[in-house]
Write a protein that holds these residues in place. Structure first.
Motif, PDB file in Angstrom:
ATOM      1  N   SER A 105      -8.230  26.595  13.819  1.00 35.67           N
ATOM      2  CA  SER A 105      -9.404  26.436  14.655  1.00 35.67           C
ATOM      3  C   SER A 105     -10.550  27.320  14.193  1.00 35.67           C
ATOM      4  O   SER A 105     -11.700  27.028  14.480  1.00 35.67           O
ATOM      5  CB  SER A 105      -9.053  26.729  16.120  1.00 35.67           C
ATOM      6  N   LEU A 106     -10.241  28.383  13.470  1.00 37.81           N
ATOM      7  CA  LEU A 106     -11.286  29.236  12.932  1.00 37.81           C
ATOM      8  C   LEU A 106     -11.573  28.799  11.503  1.00 37.81           C
ATOM      9  O   LEU A 106     -10.672  28.721  10.680  1.00 37.81           O
ATOM     10  CB  LEU A 106     -10.848  30.707  12.947  1.00 37.81           C
ATOM     11  N   PRO A 107     -12.833  28.509  11.179  1.00 40.23           N
ATOM     12  CA  PRO A 107     -13.145  28.061   9.824  1.00 40.23           C
ATOM     13  C   PRO A 107     -13.009  29.199   8.818  1.00 40.23           C
ATOM     14  O   PRO A 107     -13.274  30.353   9.124  1.00 40.23           O
ATOM     15  CB  PRO A 107     -14.598  27.592   9.928  1.00 40.23           C
ATOM     16  N   SER A 108     -12.574  28.848   7.610  1.00 41.08           N
ATOM     17  CA  SER A 108     -12.446  29.830   6.544  1.00 41.08           C
ATOM     18  C   SER A 108     -13.834  30.161   6.014  1.00 41.08           C
ATOM     19  O   SER A 108     -14.645  29.255   5.784  1.00 41.08           O
ATOM     20  CB  SER A 108     -11.588  29.264   5.417  1.00 41.08           C
ATOM     21  N   PRO A 109     -14.123  31.439   5.789  1.00 40.39           N
ATOM     22  CA  PRO A 109     -15.437  31.787   5.258  1.00 40.39           C
ATOM     23  C   PRO A 109     -15.571  31.495   3.765  1.00 40.39           C
ATOM     24  O   PRO A 109     -16.642  31.607   3.206  1.00 40.39           O
ATOM     25  CB  PRO A 109     -15.534  33.290   5.519  1.00 40.39           C
ATOM     26  N   TYR A 110     -14.480  31.113   3.111  1.00 37.93           N
ATOM     27  CA  TYR A 110     -14.484  30.884   1.669  1.00 37.93           C
ATOM     28  C   TYR A 110     -14.275  29.414   1.341  1.00 37.93           C
ATOM     29  O   TYR A 110     -13.696  28.669   2.108  1.00 37.93           O
ATOM     30  CB  TYR A 110     -13.366  31.688   0.994  1.00 37.93           C
ATOM     31  N   ILE A 111     -14.714  29.040   0.144  1.00 32.98           N
ATOM     32  CA  ILE A 111     -14.485  27.691  -0.361  1.00 32.98           C
ATOM     33  C   ILE A 111     -13.082  27.656  -0.949  1.00 32.98           C
ATOM     34  O   ILE A 111     -12.742  28.454  -1.817  1.00 32.98           O
ATOM     35  CB  ILE A 111     -15.532  27.330  -1.422  1.00 32.98           C
ATOM     36  N   THR A 112     -12.277  26.750  -0.461  1.00 32.81           N
ATOM     37  CA  THR A 112     -10.900  26.614  -0.938  1.00 32.81           C
ATOM     38  C   THR A 112     -10.877  25.733  -2.191  1.00 32.81           C
ATOM     39  O   THR A 112     -11.847  25.007  -2.460  1.00 32.81           O
ATOM     40  CB  THR A 112      -9.998  25.993   0.142  1.00 32.81           C
ATOM     41  N   PRO A 113      -9.776  25.741  -2.942  1.00 34.00           N
ATOM     42  CA  PRO A 113      -9.704  24.877  -4.134  1.00 34.00           C
ATOM     43  C   PRO A 113      -9.934  23.404  -3.815  1.00 34.00           C
ATOM     44  O   PRO A 113     -10.500  22.680  -4.632  1.00 34.00           O
ATOM     45  CB  PRO A 113      -8.287  25.120  -4.655  1.00 34.00           C
ATOM     46  N   GLU A 114      -9.509  22.966  -2.634  1.00 36.03           N
ATOM     47  CA  GLU A 114      -9.706  21.561  -2.255  1.00 36.03           C
ATOM     48  C   GLU A 114     -11.185  21.234  -2.035  1.00 36.03           C
ATOM     49  O   GLU A 114     -11.593  20.079  -2.167  1.00 36.03           O
ATOM     50  CB  GLU A 114      -8.932  21.231  -0.972  1.00 36.03           C
ATOM     51  N   GLU A 115     -11.990  22.225  -1.691  1.00 36.52           N
ATOM     52  CA  GLU A 115     -13.409  22.007  -1.407  1.00 36.52           C
ATOM     53  C   GLU A 115     -14.296  22.241  -2.625  1.00 36.52           C
ATOM     54  O   GLU A 115     -15.500  22.010  -2.562  1.00 36.52           O
ATOM     55  CB  GLU A 115     -13.858  22.952  -0.285  1.00 36.52           C
ATOM     56  N   MET A 116     -13.713  22.685  -3.727  1.00 32.90           N
ATOM     57  CA  MET A 116     -14.505  22.968  -4.916  1.00 32.90           C
ATOM     58  C   MET A 116     -15.002  21.672  -5.544  1.00 32.90           C
ATOM     59  O   MET A 116     -14.348  20.649  -5.473  1.00 32.90           O
ATOM     60  CB  MET A 116     -13.669  23.769  -5.924  1.00 32.90           C
ATOM     61  N   THR A 117     -16.160  21.764  -6.173  1.00 31.29           N
ATOM     62  CA  THR A 117     -16.754  20.591  -6.809  1.00 31.29           C
ATOM     63  C   THR A 117     -16.286  20.481  -8.251  1.00 31.29           C
ATOM     64  O   THR A 117     -15.704  21.419  -8.804  1.00 31.29           O
ATOM     65  CB  THR A 117     -18.290  20.701  -6.803  1.00 31.29           C
ATOM     66  N   GLN A 118     -16.570  19.356  -8.865  1.00 28.30           N
ATOM     67  CA  GLN A 118     -16.244  19.174 -10.275  1.00 28.30           C
ATOM     68  C   GLN A 118     -16.997  20.182 -11.122  1.00 28.30           C
ATOM     69  O   GLN A 118     -16.483  20.672 -12.128  1.00 28.30           O
ATOM     70  CB  GLN A 118     -16.558  17.737 -10.719  1.00 28.30           C
ATOM     71  N   ALA A 119     -18.204  20.528 -10.722  1.00 28.57           N
ATOM     72  CA  ALA A 119     -18.990  21.526 -11.455  1.00 28.57           C
ATOM     73  C   ALA A 119     -18.286  22.890 -11.440  1.00 28.57           C
ATOM     74  O   ALA A 119     -18.317  23.622 -12.441  1.00 28.57           O
ATOM     75  CB  ALA A 119     -20.386  21.646 -10.861  1.00 28.57           C
ATOM     76  N   ASP A 120     -17.650  23.232 -10.321  1.00 29.26           N
ATOM     77  CA  ASP A 120     -16.893  24.488 -10.235  1.00 29.26           C
ATOM     78  C   ASP A 120     -15.735  24.469 -11.224  1.00 29.26           C
ATOM     79  O   ASP A 120     -15.503  25.440 -11.951  1.00 29.26           O
ATOM     80  CB  ASP A 120     -16.351  24.716  -8.822  1.00 29.26           C
ATOM     81  N   TYR A 121     -14.998  23.367 -11.255  1.00 29.33           N
ATOM     82  CA  TYR A 121     -13.865  23.247 -12.170  1.00 29.33           C
ATOM     83  C   TYR A 121     -14.327  23.240 -13.626  1.00 29.33           C
ATOM     84  O   TYR A 121     -13.671  23.815 -14.495  1.00 29.33           O
ATOM     85  CB  TYR A 121     -13.029  22.011 -11.849  1.00 29.33           C
ATOM     86  N   ASP A 122     -15.460  22.598 -13.896  1.00 26.94           N
ATOM     87  CA  ASP A 122     -16.002  22.591 -15.258  1.00 26.94           C
ATOM     88  C   ASP A 122     -16.394  24.004 -15.691  1.00 26.94           C
ATOM     89  O   ASP A 122     -16.153  24.394 -16.839  1.00 26.94           O
ATOM     90  CB  ASP A 122     -17.212  21.662 -15.357  1.00 26.94           C
ATOM     91  N   LEU A 123     -16.989  24.759 -14.777  1.00 26.07           N
ATOM     92  CA  LEU A 123     -17.367  26.142 -15.065  1.00 26.07           C
ATOM     93  C   LEU A 123     -16.133  26.973 -15.401  1.00 26.07           C
ATOM     94  O   LEU A 123     -16.123  27.730 -16.385  1.00 26.07           O
ATOM     95  CB  LEU A 123     -18.095  26.749 -13.860  1.00 26.07           C
ATOM     96  N   MET A 124     -15.083  26.806 -14.627  1.00 29.70           N
ATOM     97  CA  MET A 124     -13.848  27.559 -14.855  1.00 29.70           C
ATOM     98  C   MET A 124     -13.233  27.184 -16.204  1.00 29.70           C
ATOM     99  O   MET A 124     -12.776  28.061 -16.952  1.00 29.70           O
ATOM    100  CB  MET A 124     -12.878  27.311 -13.708  1.00 29.70           C
ATOM    101  N   ALA A 125     -13.229  25.907 -16.547  1.00 28.45           N
ATOM    102  CA  ALA A 125     -12.677  25.453 -17.821  1.00 28.45           C
ATOM    103  C   ALA A 125     -13.508  25.988 -18.991  1.00 28.45           C
ATOM    104  O   ALA A 125     -12.954  26.400 -20.018  1.00 28.45           O
ATOM    105  CB  ALA A 125     -12.621  23.931 -17.861  1.00 28.45           C
ATOM    106  N   GLU A 126     -14.820  25.999 -18.823  1.00 25.20           N
ATOM    107  CA  GLU A 126     -15.695  26.505 -19.880  1.00 25.20           C
ATOM    108  C   GLU A 126     -15.419  27.988 -20.147  1.00 25.20           C
ATOM    109  O   GLU A 126     -15.304  28.411 -21.303  1.00 25.20           O
ATOM    110  CB  GLU A 126     -17.164  26.323 -19.481  1.00 25.20           C
ATOM    111  N   TYR A 127     -15.286  28.779 -19.093  1.00 29.00           N
ATOM    112  CA  TYR A 127     -15.027  30.205 -19.280  1.00 29.00           C
ATOM    113  C   TYR A 127     -13.621  30.453 -19.835  1.00 29.00           C
ATOM    114  O   TYR A 127     -13.422  31.406 -20.586  1.00 29.00           O
ATOM    115  CB  TYR A 127     -15.262  30.982 -17.991  1.00 29.00           C
ATOM    116  N   ALA A 128     -12.660  29.642 -19.459  1.00 30.69           N
ATOM    117  CA  ALA A 128     -11.317  29.783 -20.020  1.00 30.69           C
ATOM    118  C   ALA A 128     -11.374  29.556 -21.531  1.00 30.69           C
ATOM    119  O   ALA A 128     -10.769  30.312 -22.311  1.00 30.69           O
ATOM    120  CB  ALA A 128     -10.355  28.801 -19.357  1.00 30.69           C
TER     121      ALA A 128
END
Length: 144
Positions: free
Chosen positions: A33-56
């Motif tokens: 019932s209390l919203p999470s203050p953080y973005i979870t992996p399920e809520e991440m965008t493709q741009a977030d995943y692309d950024l992570m892959a680029e840095y890896a």
């Protein structure tokens, strides 16, 4: 202390504790019932995943390049990779800053950065061991 004052103080303490530590009922906490203050992996965008892959990719490439630059100066593979990890730490720090600015869940963020570090280090160690072996076999005159 009179009973009325005791009852009021008890109510105030219960209110303060519930505000500071969340719901007293485990079902309320589990229901989400209390919203999470953080973005979870399920809520991440493709741009977030692309950024992570680029840095890896950037981190592993940096490790390989910095390690190979030390092949003639370091007596041990582990020393060369350790040197490279220090030189390339800026890549992981930049990724951490970008994911923090994006408000990605800290547990996920730190776990992912640790995984990048472990995987890239293991791959670089493997590559460096082969390079050292090839260099040593070349020095002794035996074919690789």
């Amino acid at each position: 202390m009179n009973p009325c004052t005791s009852r009021i103080l008890g109510s105030v303490m219960l209110l303060v504790v519930s505000v500071l530590y969340g719901p007293a009922n485990a079902e309320d906490a589990a229901s989400g019932s209390l919203p999470s203050p953080y973005i979870t992996p399920e809520e991440m965008t493709q741009a977030d995943y692309d950024l992570m892959a680029e840095y890896a990719y950037r981190y592993e490439a940096c490790l390989n390049q910095a390690s190979l630059s030390q092949i003639d100066t370091q007596p041990d593979v582990r020393h060369a990779v350790d040197y490279a990890m220090k030189q390339c730490a800026v890549e992981l720090e930049e990724l951490d800053q970008k994911l923090t600015a994006r408000n990605i869940d800290p547990t996920f963020r730190l776990g992912f950065i640790g995984k990048i570090n472990r995987d890239a280090t293991n791959n670089t160690l493997r590559n460096m061991m082969m390079a050292f072996a090839a260099r040593q076999s070349g020095e002794t005159g035996t074919p690789p």
